[in-house]
Scaffold this motif. Structure first.
Motif, PDB file in Angstrom:
ATOM      1  N   UNK A 405       0.867  -1.182   0.000  1.00 34.46           N
ATOM      2  CA  UNK A 405       0.000   0.000   0.000  1.00 34.46           C
ATOM      3  C   UNK A 405       0.902   1.228   0.000  1.00 34.46           C
ATOM      4  N   UNK A 406       0.861   1.990  -1.088  1.00 30.86           N
ATOM      5  CA  UNK A 406       1.664   3.208  -1.197  1.00 30.86           C
ATOM      6  C   UNK A 406       0.913   4.362  -0.532  1.00 30.86           C
ATOM      7  N   UNK A 407       1.524   4.952   0.480  1.00 31.94           N
ATOM      8  CA  UNK A 407       0.900   6.055   1.223  1.00 31.94           C
ATOM      9  C   UNK A 407       1.582   7.371   0.847  1.00 31.94           C
ATOM     10  N   UNK A 408       0.807   8.286   0.260  1.00 28.64           N
ATOM     11  CA  UNK A 408       1.311   9.622  -0.053  1.00 28.64           C
ATOM     12  C   UNK A 408       1.023  10.540   1.134  1.00 28.64           C
ATOM     13  N   UNK A 409       2.045  11.275   1.575  1.00 28.52           N
ATOM     14  CA  UNK A 409       1.845  12.240   2.664  1.00 28.52           C
ATOM     15  C   UNK A 409       2.742  13.442   2.427  1.00 28.52           C
ATOM     16  N   UNK A 410       2.472  14.551   3.104  1.00 29.03           N
ATOM     17  CA  UNK A 410       3.118  15.820   2.753  1.00 29.03           C
ATOM     18  C   UNK A 410       3.891  16.469   3.899  1.00 29.03           C
ATOM     19  N   UNK A 411       3.887  15.836   5.067  1.00 30.00           N
ATOM     20  CA  UNK A 411       4.527  16.460   6.230  1.00 30.00           C
ATOM     21  C   UNK A 411       5.640  15.570   6.770  1.00 30.00           C
ATOM     22  N   UNK A 412       6.865  16.052   6.707  1.00 31.42           N
ATOM     23  CA  UNK A 412       8.027  15.294   7.187  1.00 31.42           C
ATOM     24  C   UNK A 412       7.815  14.806   8.615  1.00 31.42           C
ATOM     25  N   UNK A 413       7.151  15.645   9.411  1.00 26.80           N
ATOM     26  CA  UNK A 413       6.947  15.307  10.820  1.00 26.80           C
ATOM     27  C   UNK A 413       6.091  14.053  11.016  1.00 26.80           C
ATOM     28  N   UNK A 414       5.363  13.645   9.998  1.00 28.17           N
ATOM     29  CA  UNK A 414       4.521  12.455  10.124  1.00 28.17           C
ATOM     30  C   UNK A 414       5.271  11.170   9.782  1.00 28.17           C
ATOM     31  N   UNK A 415       6.540  11.306   9.374  1.00 34.43           N
ATOM     32  CA  UNK A 415       7.314  10.118   8.988  1.00 34.43           C
ATOM     33  C   UNK A 415       7.433   9.123  10.134  1.00 34.43           C
ATOM     34  N   UNK A 416       7.684   9.629  11.341  1.00 37.35           N
ATOM     35  CA  UNK A 416       7.825   8.722  12.497  1.00 37.35           C
ATOM     36  C   UNK A 416       6.519   7.991  12.781  1.00 37.35           C
ATOM     37  N   UNK A 417       5.400   8.691  12.669  1.00 42.58           N
ATOM     38  CA  UNK A 417       4.093   8.062  12.902  1.00 42.58           C
ATOM     39  C   UNK A 417       3.896   6.905  11.916  1.00 42.58           C
ATOM     40  N   UNK A 418       4.162   7.211  10.637  1.00 41.87           N
ATOM     41  CA  UNK A 418       3.915   6.222   9.599  1.00 41.87           C
ATOM     42  C   UNK A 418       4.914   5.069   9.660  1.00 41.87           C
ATOM     43  N   UNK A 419       6.117   5.353  10.156  1.00 39.20           N
ATOM     44  CA  UNK A 419       7.110   4.280  10.307  1.00 39.20           C
ATOM     45  C   UNK A 419       6.641   3.258  11.335  1.00 39.20           C
ATOM     46  N   UNK A 420       6.032   3.717  12.420  1.00 40.00           N
ATOM     47  CA  UNK A 420       5.463   2.795  13.414  1.00 40.00           C
ATOM     48  C   UNK A 420       4.379   1.945  12.765  1.00 40.00           C
ATOM     49  N   UNK A 435       5.576   7.493   0.865  1.00 37.29           N
ATOM     50  CA  UNK A 435       5.977   8.463  -0.163  1.00 37.29           C
ATOM     51  C   UNK A 435       5.757   9.885   0.344  1.00 37.29           C
ATOM     52  N   UNK A 436       6.821  10.522   0.812  1.00 34.39           N
ATOM     53  CA  UNK A 436       6.741  11.915   1.257  1.00 34.39           C
ATOM     54  C   UNK A 436       6.914  12.826   0.044  1.00 34.39           C
ATOM     55  N   UNK A 437       5.912  13.697  -0.184  1.00 33.23           N
ATOM     56  CA  UNK A 437       5.964  14.628  -1.312  1.00 33.23           C
ATOM     57  C   UNK A 437       5.768  16.040  -0.770  1.00 33.23           C
ATOM     58  N   UNK A 438       6.528  17.006  -1.283  1.00 30.28           N
ATOM     59  CA  UNK A 438       6.436  18.405  -0.863  1.00 30.28           C
ATOM     60  C   UNK A 438       4.980  18.870  -0.756  1.00 30.28           C
ATOM     61  N   UNK A 439       4.701  19.679   0.285  1.00 30.66           N
ATOM     62  CA  UNK A 439       3.340  20.063   0.655  1.00 30.66           C
ATOM     63  C   UNK A 439       2.381  20.365  -0.472  1.00 30.66           C
ATOM     64  N   UNK A 440       2.607  21.472  -1.205  1.00 31.04           N
ATOM     65  CA  UNK A 440       1.666  21.888  -2.247  1.00 31.04           C
ATOM     66  C   UNK A 440       1.614  20.872  -3.376  1.00 31.04           C
ATOM     67  N   UNK A 441       2.780  20.329  -3.741  1.00 32.20           N
ATOM     68  CA  UNK A 441       2.839  19.341  -4.828  1.00 32.20           C
ATOM     69  C   UNK A 441       2.139  18.049  -4.418  1.00 32.20           C
ATOM     70  N   UNK A 442       2.376  17.624  -3.177  1.00 32.07           N
ATOM     71  CA  UNK A 442       1.768  16.389  -2.680  1.00 32.07           C
ATOM     72  C   UNK A 442       0.255  16.476  -2.646  1.00 32.07           C
ATOM     73  N   UNK A 443      -0.262  17.624  -2.228  1.00 35.60           N
ATOM     74  CA  UNK A 443      -1.711  17.783  -2.182  1.00 35.60           C
ATOM     75  C   UNK A 443      -2.285  17.784  -3.594  1.00 35.60           C
ATOM     76  N   UNK A 444      -1.518  18.319  -4.549  1.00 32.94           N
ATOM     77  CA  UNK A 444      -1.965  18.286  -5.945  1.00 32.94           C
ATOM     78  C   UNK A 444      -2.058  16.839  -6.439  1.00 32.94           C
ATOM     79  N   UNK A 445      -1.083  16.010  -6.070  1.00 33.22           N
ATOM     80  CA  UNK A 445      -1.111  14.588  -6.429  1.00 33.22           C
ATOM     81  C   UNK A 445      -2.407  13.952  -5.920  1.00 33.22           C
ATOM     82  N   UNK A 446      -2.788  14.288  -4.668  1.00 32.75           N
ATOM     83  CA  UNK A 446      -4.010  13.735  -4.084  1.00 32.75           C
ATOM     84  C   UNK A 446      -5.254  14.225  -4.828  1.00 32.75           C
ATOM     85  N   UNK A 447      -5.306  15.532  -5.104  1.00 35.45           N
ATOM     86  CA  UNK A 447      -6.475  16.090  -5.802  1.00 35.45           C
ATOM     87  C   UNK A 447      -6.599  15.540  -7.220  1.00 35.45           C
TER      88      UNK A 447
END
Length: 605
Positions: A405-420, A435-447
């Motif tokens: 399951x590929x998870x797209x997210x945009x906040x570096x600070x959430x990496x530890x949460x997702x690693x658990x 998959x950490x993607x830069x904020x504005x770009x990552x949200x565009x990927x989602x939209x």
């Protein structure tokens, strides 16, 4: 000469040589206003000074509608654009903004607003009824390439009519209870004198600094680096009851710093004035430097009782693997959210069970948590065709395809949460690809619906939960809509359609709970966390009122703009005397009394 012929409910006017319709006021309208609710800013606030904040990515546009407009920076623009009315952040009652008075027609579908004749755009032009009728036309136009707004201004708002230069009529698509109706109809104006609706609209206005009705205007833009806002010296609404002692800062600089750790170093040097501290590792582990111990920098935490949007994992059901409900149910039980909360989040957050919370009877509190359960997860995965463990322990199907399951997210600070979550999901035979993607770009990927799963949280939004934009089939398989699940479910559509037209509040709340049950049954959303506080750090010269936050203060405690739907921002100010004392003490290496404030005024019981 003014020629007019009266018709029932309308006036036929001769304007510039052409006959046009204009709405007229019904008899016996009861006009309301609100100048008696308590003020919530501090009379001790001092005007002036400058504030530097940071964001982690430069916006893709300054437009607030159309492609790429729904990013985090939008709040700086949108919250500086006043609406017809606002809602008091503590009482929840409607309060004046661009309109001084409002009146609800007997049909419980139509609202009349009296515009403040003093209201001005930042370029000096008056705000008139024409800015609302034009705004209605603009939001329905295909030129803006904004399907959500096109639909909203066709189904939710079905008419905006001019009565005279300072009176308008706004009609909802269906009957609503009072607060819900006001929340639907309190629109933003659009400057008719500024915009032209052309086929090139999106590109033409991509970086436009559109006139505003709020206190601030953009005065300097350094592409990719920073954006500066300045206070209008004679802002027309500064002395209004609910604006007094607010929006005190003269200059707000919003700097782009992509890495929060680097931003924190800038903060400790005094190059940034405030720093949000919602994340537990920042609050508990990083806010312990000499700057804190010597009292130059303060910690402020305030309990709130806010409405919260959905936060968690959005599963894109158009992915063939995720189209199988058994795989989705397996994912639900493979997520060890309790461990994530207990470890990385230090127990500061609560586990969520629904898409959004804090809406009283509209929130279904009886939905059970889907507990982390390796055996149950594997049982569901087997039903979905993934029964055989591969050499690395990850389950495979009959074709040898691994269960990923590929998870797209945009906040570096959430990496530890997702690693658990990743380590725990492995035990259930599921491999999470992060998959950490830069904020504005990552949200565009989602939209653009290019994700398998999206990990993110939404703002609390309006007075009641909004489901159409995120869950209705009207928004499935379309780019630039908020249906990140791509869900198109007939039963869900029926409930949402009924919810959107229900007038009775109790029945509407029941429909809301049924919608949440259906979302739960479809297993398209893995609820993450919710929280009931705001907390941040600032240099000690950045001041807040005695009660530092309102009941409905959003995540950002030091938010300098207004805020939607509750008018809760702009409460801070800079104390030049305390600033001089702080800088003098810092240069001399002298300690000041540490400040670690906890306010429980609005603690949720």
């Amino acid at each position: 000469m003014k020629n007019k012929i009266k018709w029932i409910g309308a006036i036929f006017l001769l304007v510039n040589g052409s006959w046009v319709w204009a709405a007229s006021l019904p008899a016996d309208l009861k006009w309301e206003t609100n100048d008696t609710d308590p003020v919530f800013a501090s009379p001790k606030a001092l005007p002036g000074g400058s504030l530097t904040m940071f964001i982690d990515s430069f916006p893709l546009t300054f437009r607030t509608v159309g492609p790429d407009s729904n990013g985090s920076f939008r709040s700086f623009i949108q919250d500086n654009q006043l609406r017809l009315i606002s809602f008091h952040p503590n009482t929840g009652n409607p309060i004046p903004s661009l309109a001084t008075h409002w009146a609800i027609a007997p049909d419980n579908q139509t609202v009349y607003f009296k515009l403040d004749p003093r209201a001005k755009w930042s370029d000096g032009k008056p705000v008139t009824a024409d800015d609302y009728t034009f705004g209605y036309e603009m939001m329905r136009s295909k030129e803006i390439r904004a399907p959500w707004y096109n639909n909203y201004y066709t189904t939710e708002i079905v008419a905006v009519e001019k009565v005279d230069d300072h009176t308008i009529e706004v009609k909802s698509g269906n009957r609503k209870a009072k607060l819900d109706l006001l929340n639907t109809t309190e629109l933003w104006p659009q400057p008719k004198h500024y915009y032209k609706l052309t086929p090139n609209w999106v590109k033409q206005y991509n970086w436009s600094q559109v006139p505003t009705t709020g206190p601030y205007v953009m005065t300097e833009v350094k592409k990719g680096k920073s954006i500066t806002f300045s206070k209008q010296p004679d802002w027309w609404a500064q002395n209004d009851r609910y604006n007094q002692h607010r929006f005190n800062i003269d200059t707000i600089k919003v700097q782009v710093i992509r890495d929060h750790n680097i931003a924190f170093r800038h903060f400790l040097k005094g190059e940034i004035d405030t720093f949000e501290m919602i994340l537990p590792n920042w609050w508990h582990e990083k806010a312990v430097t000499p700057e804190y111990k010597q009292g130059y920098v303060q910690k402020v935490m305030a309990m709130t009782d806010t409405k919260q949007g959905g936060q968690g994992l959005h599963l894109n059901v158009t992915n063939p693997k995720l189209a199988d409900i058994n795989v989705r149910l397996g994912i639900q039980h493979a997520m060890n959210l309790d461990k994530m909360i207990a470890t990385v989040l230090r127990g500061d957050y609560d586990r969520a069970t629904t898409f959004g919370s804090g809406f009283g009877e509209f929130t279904d509190m009886k939905l059970a948590e889907r507990a982390y359960d390796v055996a149950k997860a594997r049982e569901y995965f087997a039903k979905g065709g993934y029964a055989k463990p591969g050499p690395d322990g990850i389950l495979q199907n009959d074709m040898g395809e691994r269960l990923t399951l590929a998870i797209t997210y945009t906040t570096q600070e959430h990496s530890k949460r997702l690693t658990v979550l990743k380590e725990e999901a492995k035990k259930a035979g599921l491999d999470l690809e992060l998959n950490l993607v830069d904020g504005a770009t990552g949200f565009k990927v989602m939209l653009e619906k290019k994700h398998e799963a999206a990990w993110l949280g939404w703002g609390g939004g309006g007075l009641y939960p909004q489901y159409w934009e995120s869950f209705h089939s009207d928004n499935a398989n379309k780019p630039q809509t908020n249906n990140l699940f791509n869900v198109a479910d007939k039963d869900l559509d029926k409930l949402i359609d009924a919810y959107d037209v229900e007038f009775d509040t109790a029945k509407r709340a029941e429909l809301s709970r049924q919608i949440q049950q259906r979302i739960y049954d479809l297993a398209i959303f893995v609820p993450g966390v919710q929280l009931n506080y705001v907390r941040a750090s600032s240099w000690r010269y950045v001041m807040l009122p005695e009660v530092p936050a309102t009941k409905n203060t959003p995540d950002q405690l030091y938010w300098p703009m207004d805020g939607y739907p509750h008018s809760s921002g702009g409460l801070l100010w800079i104390d030049p005397k305390v600033k001089a004392e702080t800088q003098k003490a810092k240069e001399a290496g002298e300690a000041l009394a540490p400040i670690n404030l906890l306010d429980k005024t609005y603690a949720h019981h």
